[in-house]
Enzyme design. Structure first.
Site, PDB file in Angstrom:
ATOM      1  N   SER A  64       0.796  -1.244   0.000  1.00 31.78           N
ATOM      2  CA  SER A  64       0.000   0.000   0.000  1.00 31.78           C
ATOM      3  C   SER A  64       0.822   1.285   0.000  1.00 31.78           C
ATOM      4  O   SER A  64       0.267   2.357  -0.229  1.00 31.78           O
ATOM      5  CB  SER A  64      -0.931   0.026   1.205  1.00 31.78           C
ATOM      6  OG  SER A  64      -2.040  -0.794   0.952  1.00 31.78           O
ATOM      7  N   LYS A  67       0.458   3.358  -2.994  1.00 35.87           N
ATOM      8  CA  LYS A  67      -0.720   4.216  -3.229  1.00 35.87           C
ATOM      9  C   LYS A  67      -0.358   5.695  -3.212  1.00 35.87           C
ATOM     10  O   LYS A  67      -1.003   6.512  -3.868  1.00 35.87           O
ATOM     11  CB  LYS A  67      -1.785   3.942  -2.161  1.00 35.87           C
ATOM     12  CG  LYS A  67      -2.413   2.544  -2.245  1.00 35.87           C
ATOM     13  CD  LYS A  67      -3.238   2.264  -1.005  1.00 35.87           C
ATOM     14  CE  LYS A  67      -3.910   0.907  -1.012  1.00 35.87           C
ATOM     15  NZ  LYS A  67      -4.519   0.570   0.283  1.00 35.87           N
ATOM     16  N   TYR A 189      -3.631  -2.316 -10.356  1.00 35.23           N
ATOM     17  CA  TYR A 189      -3.567  -2.175  -8.893  1.00 35.23           C
ATOM     18  C   TYR A 189      -2.666  -3.249  -8.268  1.00 35.23           C
ATOM     19  O   TYR A 189      -1.805  -2.962  -7.432  1.00 35.23           O
ATOM     20  CB  TYR A 189      -4.979  -2.218  -8.294  1.00 35.23           C
ATOM     21  CG  TYR A 189      -4.980  -2.215  -6.783  1.00 35.23           C
ATOM     22  CD1 TYR A 189      -4.712  -1.044  -6.066  1.00 35.23           C
ATOM     23  CD2 TYR A 189      -5.198  -3.391  -6.056  1.00 35.23           C
ATOM     24  CE1 TYR A 189      -4.683  -1.046  -4.667  1.00 35.23           C
ATOM     25  CE2 TYR A 189      -5.172  -3.397  -4.665  1.00 35.23           C
ATOM     26  CZ  TYR A 189      -4.913  -2.225  -3.982  1.00 35.23           C
ATOM     27  OH  TYR A 189      -4.869  -2.234  -2.604  1.00 35.23           O
ATOM     28  N   TYR A 240      -4.826   3.956   8.097  1.00 32.70           N
ATOM     29  CA  TYR A 240      -6.215   3.472   8.200  1.00 32.70           C
ATOM     30  C   TYR A 240      -6.779   3.724   9.599  1.00 32.70           C
ATOM     31  O   TYR A 240      -6.718   4.852  10.073  1.00 32.70           O
ATOM     32  CB  TYR A 240      -6.289   1.991   7.807  1.00 32.70           C
ATOM     33  CG  TYR A 240      -5.389   1.640   6.659  1.00 32.70           C
ATOM     34  CD1 TYR A 240      -5.641   2.160   5.392  1.00 32.70           C
ATOM     35  CD2 TYR A 240      -4.262   0.835   6.825  1.00 32.70           C
ATOM     36  CE1 TYR A 240      -4.816   1.861   4.325  1.00 32.70           C
ATOM     37  CE2 TYR A 240      -3.424   0.541   5.761  1.00 32.70           C
ATOM     38  CZ  TYR A 240      -3.713   1.058   4.523  1.00 32.70           C
ATOM     39  OH  TYR A 240      -2.893   0.775   3.475  1.00 32.70           O
ATOM     40  N   VAL A 258       1.292  -3.859   3.802  1.00 31.88           N
ATOM     41  CA  VAL A 258       1.250  -5.173   4.462  1.00 31.88           C
ATOM     42  C   VAL A 258       2.482  -6.034   4.172  1.00 31.88           C
ATOM     43  O   VAL A 258       2.612  -7.121   4.734  1.00 31.88           O
ATOM     44  CB  VAL A 258      -0.042  -5.980   4.139  1.00 31.88           C
ATOM     45  CG1 VAL A 258      -1.257  -5.348   4.775  1.00 31.88           C
ATOM     46  CG2 VAL A 258      -0.223  -6.174   2.648  1.00 31.88           C
TER      47      VAL A 258
HETATM   48  N1  GLN Z   1      -2.326  -5.173  -1.947  1.00 32.72           N
HETATM   49  C1  GLN Z   1      -2.860  -5.094  -0.625  1.00 32.72           C
HETATM   50  C2  GLN Z   1      -4.378  -5.243  -0.639  1.00 32.72           C
HETATM   51  O1  GLN Z   1      -5.001  -4.733  -1.501  1.00 32.72           O
HETATM   52  C3  GLN Z   1      -2.476  -3.774  -0.013  1.00 32.72           C
HETATM   53  C4  GLN Z   1      -2.949  -3.628   1.406  1.00 32.72           C
HETATM   54  C5  GLN Z   1      -1.968  -2.926   2.300  1.00 32.72           C
HETATM   55  O2  GLN Z   1      -0.772  -2.912   2.075  1.00 32.72           O
HETATM   56  N2  GLN Z   1      -2.476  -2.392   3.391  1.00 32.72           N
HETATM   57  O3  GLN Z   1      -4.943  -5.878   0.194  1.00 32.72           O
END
Ligand code: GLN
Length: 304
Positions: A64, A67, A189, A240, A258
């Site tokens: 993430s 992003k 994505y 988050y 993650v």
């Molecule tokens: N690729 C992961 C997902 O979509 C990204 C989530 C994350 O890093 N928090 O679940």
């Protein structure tokens, strides 16, 4: 601050003795194979001095954290029109929750939760013939590093198990907030999330967020107003339902993934990347959060 190196060494010494390092993400099967004992930190100050410790040269899946980079590219291309399709409020929910998306008629709360990032992907898919290639070149150019690549195995692994992301994309489509087809947008994505970088490369990329939109070679990728907004989003939404906790304990804008990475910035002073694959229950790196808390406490440097 020349004692950054001593502080990083001390933090890494303290934390390496911890038995409970959290749990490696396994909902993306390929990520579950990573060695939980890895731990690295890399810090770059505004004068481009580098400080480093542990496994800071090893590649990991930034997930993430990517992003923030797709957001930067989309924001620099379409400007404030982006905010017609994605809001800028913290969600207070986990990254993959969908209930607010339905309640708010397909407008994601912010671009750093999954649904918001999928809208940002859609913007880039509409802008380019090949968004995957254009995004990778964008990242390589900011970092001045043509070796940066996607991890195809991680992308494929997530494609096979990314049911919630399919649900998010379909929900967005049903509300008319996805221009392109679900498969194409999600393929992009999953690839952006699979970007593999070391702490050193990650800190180098995020230098532009402490240096008014300019990379280490002083090429401009964002204007000052855009950097202000992206840093604000990292502070309020980067973790988050743990964004409040991160602001409370660390006091810096930042973003987690993650894969166990975290990057954090103090504008005009330093950017820092940490990597430890074990996550806490909110999906953020356990040691990474502790390391950054110790860093801002020991240096007395935070945005507050
Ligand atoms: N690729 C992961 C997902 O979509 C990204 C989530 C994350 O890093 N928090 O679940």
């Amino acid at each position: 601050m020349s004692n950054f190196q001593n502080i990083l060494d001390e933090i890494s010494g303290n934390l390496n003795t911890l038995k409970d390092r959290g749990t490696v993400a396994s909902y993306i099967p390929e990520l579950g194979k990573i060695d939980a004992s890895k731990f690295g930190i890399h810090l770059i100050d505004i004068h481009k001095n580098h400080y480093t410790t542990g496994d800071s040269d090893e590649l990991f899946s930034i997930q993430s954290i990517s992003k923030v980079l797709t957001l930067s590219q989309a924001f620099s291309l379409i400007g404030d029109r982006l905010w017609e399709r994605v809001d800028v409020e913290p969600s207070g929910d986990p990254f993959n929750h969908l209930s607010l998306l339905e309640m708010e008629n397909g407008i994601p709360r912010n671009p750093l939760i999954n649904a918001g990032a999928i809208v940002v992907c859609d913007v880039l898919v509409s802008q380019f013939k090949n968004a995957k290639e254009e995004f990778l070149s964008y990242v390589q150019e900011i970092a001045n590093d043509p070796t940066i690549s996607y991890d195809e195995k991680v992308a494929a692994s997530e494609q096979q198990t990314g049911f919630r992301n399919y649900a998010a994309a379909n929900l967005l489509k049903s509300y008319g907030n996805l221009e392109n087809n679900v498969e194409e947008v999600l393929d992009f994505y999953f690839h952006q999330c699979s970007l593999q970088l070391s702490c050193k490369q990650l800190a180098s990329l995020f230098y532009m967020f402490i240096n008014r939109g300019q990379c280490q070679r002083n090429n401009t990728f964002l204007n000052i107003g855009q950097v202000k907004r992206i840093n604000a989003l990292m502070l309020s939404c980067g973790f988050y339902d743990e964004a409040g906790e991160f602001a409370f304990k660390v006091g810096l804008p930042g973003k987690s993934g993650v894969g166990g990475g975290i990057v954090a910035v103090l504008p005009n002073q330093f950017c820092v990347a940490t990597w430890s694959p074990g996550l806490n229950v909110k999906g953020n790196s356990k040691l990474g959060m502790l390391a950054l808390e110790q860093l801002t406490t020991r240096t007395d440097l935070s945005i507050f």
